[in-house]
Design a protein around this motif. Structure first.
Motif, PDB file in Angstrom:
ATOM      1  N   GLN A   1       3.233  11.881 -12.389  1.00  0.00           N
ATOM      2  CA  GLN A   1       4.161  11.649 -13.512  1.00  0.00           C
ATOM      3  C   GLN A   1       5.596  11.862 -13.065  1.00  0.00           C
ATOM      4  N   LEU A   2       6.507  11.413 -13.875  1.00  0.00           N
ATOM      5  CA  LEU A   2       7.916  11.792 -13.732  1.00  0.00           C
ATOM      6  C   LEU A   2       8.148  12.860 -14.775  1.00  0.00           C
TER       7      LEU A   2
ATOM      8  N   TYR B   1       7.810  11.031  -2.433  1.00  0.00           N
ATOM      9  CA  TYR B   1       8.120  10.143  -3.567  1.00  0.00           C
ATOM     10  C   TYR B   1       6.839   9.696  -4.263  1.00  0.00           C
ATOM     11  N   PHE B   2       6.942   9.433  -5.564  1.00  0.00           N
ATOM     12  CA  PHE B   2       5.890   8.726  -6.316  1.00  0.00           C
ATOM     13  C   PHE B   2       6.497   7.398  -6.755  1.00  0.00           C
TER      14      PHE B   2
ATOM     15  N   ASP C   1       0.862  -1.193   0.000  1.00  0.00           N
ATOM     16  CA  ASP C   1       0.000   0.000   0.000  1.00  0.00           C
ATOM     17  C   ASP C   1       0.895   1.239   0.000  1.00  0.00           C
ATOM     18  N   ILE C   2       0.960   1.913  -1.135  1.00  0.00           N
ATOM     19  CA  ILE C   2       1.891   3.053  -1.284  1.00  0.00           C
ATOM     20  C   ILE C   2       1.173   4.389  -1.154  1.00  0.00           C
ATOM     21  N   ARG C   3      -0.067   4.375  -0.685  1.00  0.00           N
ATOM     22  CA  ARG C   3      -0.850   5.618  -0.674  1.00  0.00           C
ATOM     23  C   ARG C   3      -0.182   6.717   0.146  1.00  0.00           C
ATOM     24  N   SER C   4       0.605   6.337   1.144  1.00  0.00           N
ATOM     25  CA  SER C   4       1.228   7.378   1.995  1.00  0.00           C
ATOM     26  C   SER C   4       2.551   7.878   1.414  1.00  0.00           C
ATOM     27  N   LEU C   5       2.993   7.267   0.322  1.00  0.00           N
ATOM     28  CA  LEU C   5       4.336   7.574  -0.203  1.00  0.00           C
ATOM     29  C   LEU C   5       4.472   9.043  -0.601  1.00  0.00           C
ATOM     30  N   GLY C   6       3.396   9.611  -1.146  1.00  0.00           N
ATOM     31  CA  GLY C   6       3.444  11.000  -1.616  1.00  0.00           C
ATOM     32  C   GLY C   6       3.892  11.960  -0.518  1.00  0.00           C
ATOM     33  N   LYS C   7       3.399  11.702   0.715  1.00  0.00           N
ATOM     34  CA  LYS C   7       3.731  12.680   1.777  1.00  0.00           C
ATOM     35  C   LYS C   7       5.183  12.536   2.218  1.00  0.00           C
ATOM     36  N   HIS C   8       5.842  11.431   1.791  1.00  0.00           N
ATOM     37  CA  HIS C   8       7.282  11.302   2.057  1.00  0.00           C
ATOM     38  C   HIS C   8       8.108  11.872   0.916  1.00  0.00           C
TER      39      HIS C   8
END
Ligand code: SDX
Length: 429
Positions: A413-414, A40-41, A31-38
């Motif tokens: 996106q990158l 990263y995408f 579950d990568i949903r929290s990754l944005g707040k760290h």
């Protein structure tokens, strides 16, 4: 089994713990949903390793070559059910009992006719319009004829939209074919079964009686069942993404039809037959295999390979069996196209290029041969795929709209474009 994944960095960034979610079957997901707040995408063009949603509807095991609709193996459904039973299963989660089946079939039959004005939408096209172009337009136009279905928040209205689509898309598909022929539209005959009615609207004329061949009708029901749903394939993902904005069901299904049309997806059945017709004879198989392996040639062996299956597509095996039955019923057991396809399959499956890449025949490899033998033109193959997949699309659309986790789809996106720069007036450039 692991319950969390930890990302560590080769910098002084602290590790990130991410939960691992387990389904009832299949691959666990991080579950990568929290990754944005760290900060990263993730990057996954084509979603090769990305689960876009959770779903209870269809499960595929690509390594084993398994396909389940609501837990039932496709082989058992294809052998024992008709298409409306499977549509009920996909939409409501259970095979219908006797009363439920009778009610469901009766309701569908009350909605098979189109609003009479809709026949004018067909007439805006040239007679040689591809049936898929016509279907996209007419299914999309349903939003103008049934505006009550624009409120996607009402579960009852969502189910009405599902009924209208399941009932009317066969009429729309058959009328797209009749329009190509310049023949009059044939109205649905509600005393007929689902496949029989479609065959009636496709092949009957006002001038003489037409009785659908029951063997072919049963084979056609099976073809529809095999194509009904298939997890989050390109067209289903399209339906979900369009639907995530709250768009009405007809716009969503029209978008699904558009996506299915591509030769890498549902358009492959038409492309497979065109390829076999161009190949013409077993003596040319080597030439086409060589082209398929040549990286400088964009040619792909149509009907082969799959994003998920790394084994035989179970639908292809059932379709090959159905091919035998239909060709025998029609006295075409020596059909050269079928013999060519079986020889091509044999040669490809012995070729190291295909073996090492685990490229097997998919659902589109044999379906065109069956439909061609039934008198259906190549241009209608993908329209029939769309007819069948409407059951899966609308079931997935209903599931998405009922999902409390659902949000508008908005991938990131990158960015690889120009960094900030200042505007230059025309004479300065
Ligand atoms: C459907 O997703 C679904 O579930 C779809 C579907 C459904 O029911 O909704 O099952 C219906 O769309 C079936 C697929 C129909 N399409 C075709 O038959 C068209 C031909 N197949 C290919 O275009 C391809 O196999 C795809 C598009 C189906 C899958 O492509 P992927 O997953 O992106 O795989 P890939 O292109 O990365 O292939 C991996 C390798 C590549 O070679 P290398 O770079 O490793 O050297 O296999 C090669 C590809 O070039 N390859 C093929 C090939 N398919 C893959 N080489 C020649 N002929 C082929 N058919």
């Amino acid at each position: 089994m692991a319950t969390k994944a930890t990302i560590t960095f080769d910098s002084d960034s602290p590790p990130i713990d991410l939960p691992i979610l387990k389904g009832s079957l299949g691959t666990d997901v991080i579950d990568i949903r929290s990754l944005g707040k760290h900060g990263y995408f993730t990057y996954d063009p084509g979603f090769m390793s990305t689960a876009a949603c959770n779903s209870d509807i269809t499960f595929i095991d690509g390594e084993q070559g398994l396909l389940y609709y609501r837990g039932y193996p496709i082989e058992q459904l294809a052998e024992n059910c008709d298409f409306l039973e499977v549509s009920h299963l996909l939409l409501h989660g259970e095979l219908p009992n006797v009363d439920q089946r009778e009610a469901f079939v009766s309701t569908i039959k009350q909605h098979t006719m189109l609003h009479d004005q809709m026949s004018n939408v067909f007439r805006g096209f040239r007679r040689d319009a591809h049936p898929m172009a016509v279907m996209i337009a007419v299914v999309g136009a349903m939003a103008a004829f049934y505006p009550d279905n624009n409120d996607v928040s009402d579960p009852a209205l969502r189910k009405t939209a599902a009924i209208r689509l399941l009932a009317k898309v066969p009429t729309i598909a058959a009328w797209s074919f009749k329009y190509n022929l310049g023949q009059p539209f044939m109205y649905p005959k509600n005393k007929l079964g689902y496949a029989e009615n479609f065959m009636h609207m496709m092949f009957a004329t006002p001038c003489e009686e037409y009785t659908p061949n029951p063997i072919l009708a049963k084979a056609f029901e099976r073809i529809l069942i095999l194509h009904a749903d298939h997890e989050q394939n390109a067209s289903t993902s399209t339906v979900r993404l369009v639907g995530s904005s709250g768009a009405n069901p007809f716009a969503c299904i029209a978008a699904g039809i558009a996506s299915l049309w591509g030769p890498s997806h549902g358009g492959a059945n038409e492309a497979t037959l065109n390829m076999l017709e161009e190949m013409g004879d077993v003596s040319r198989i080597g030439e086409f295999i060589k082209r398929a392996k040549d990286k400088s040639d964009s040619f792909k062996l149509m009907g082969f390979g799959h994003r998920v299956y790394r084994n035989m597509d179970p639908r292809a095996s059932i379709m090959r069996k159905t091919c035998h039955e239909v060709l025998n019923e029609l006295g075409l057991h020596d059909d050269p196209m079928f013999k060519l396809a079986m020889e091509l399959e044999k040669i490809a499956l012995e070729d190291d290029y295909f073996v090492t890449r685990k490229l097997y025949p998919n659902v589109d490899f044999y379906s065109g041969i069956v439909m061609r033998a039934m008198g259906i033109p190549n241009s209608m193959f993908t329209a029939i795929f769309a007819l069948a997949r409407t059951a899966g699309w609308i079931s997935q659309w209903c599931e998405m709209n009922a999902d409390p986790e659902q949000k508008i789809g908005r991938p990131r996106q990158l960015y690889t474009g120009a960094e900030r720069r200042e505007f230059l007036a025309l004479h300065e450039r």
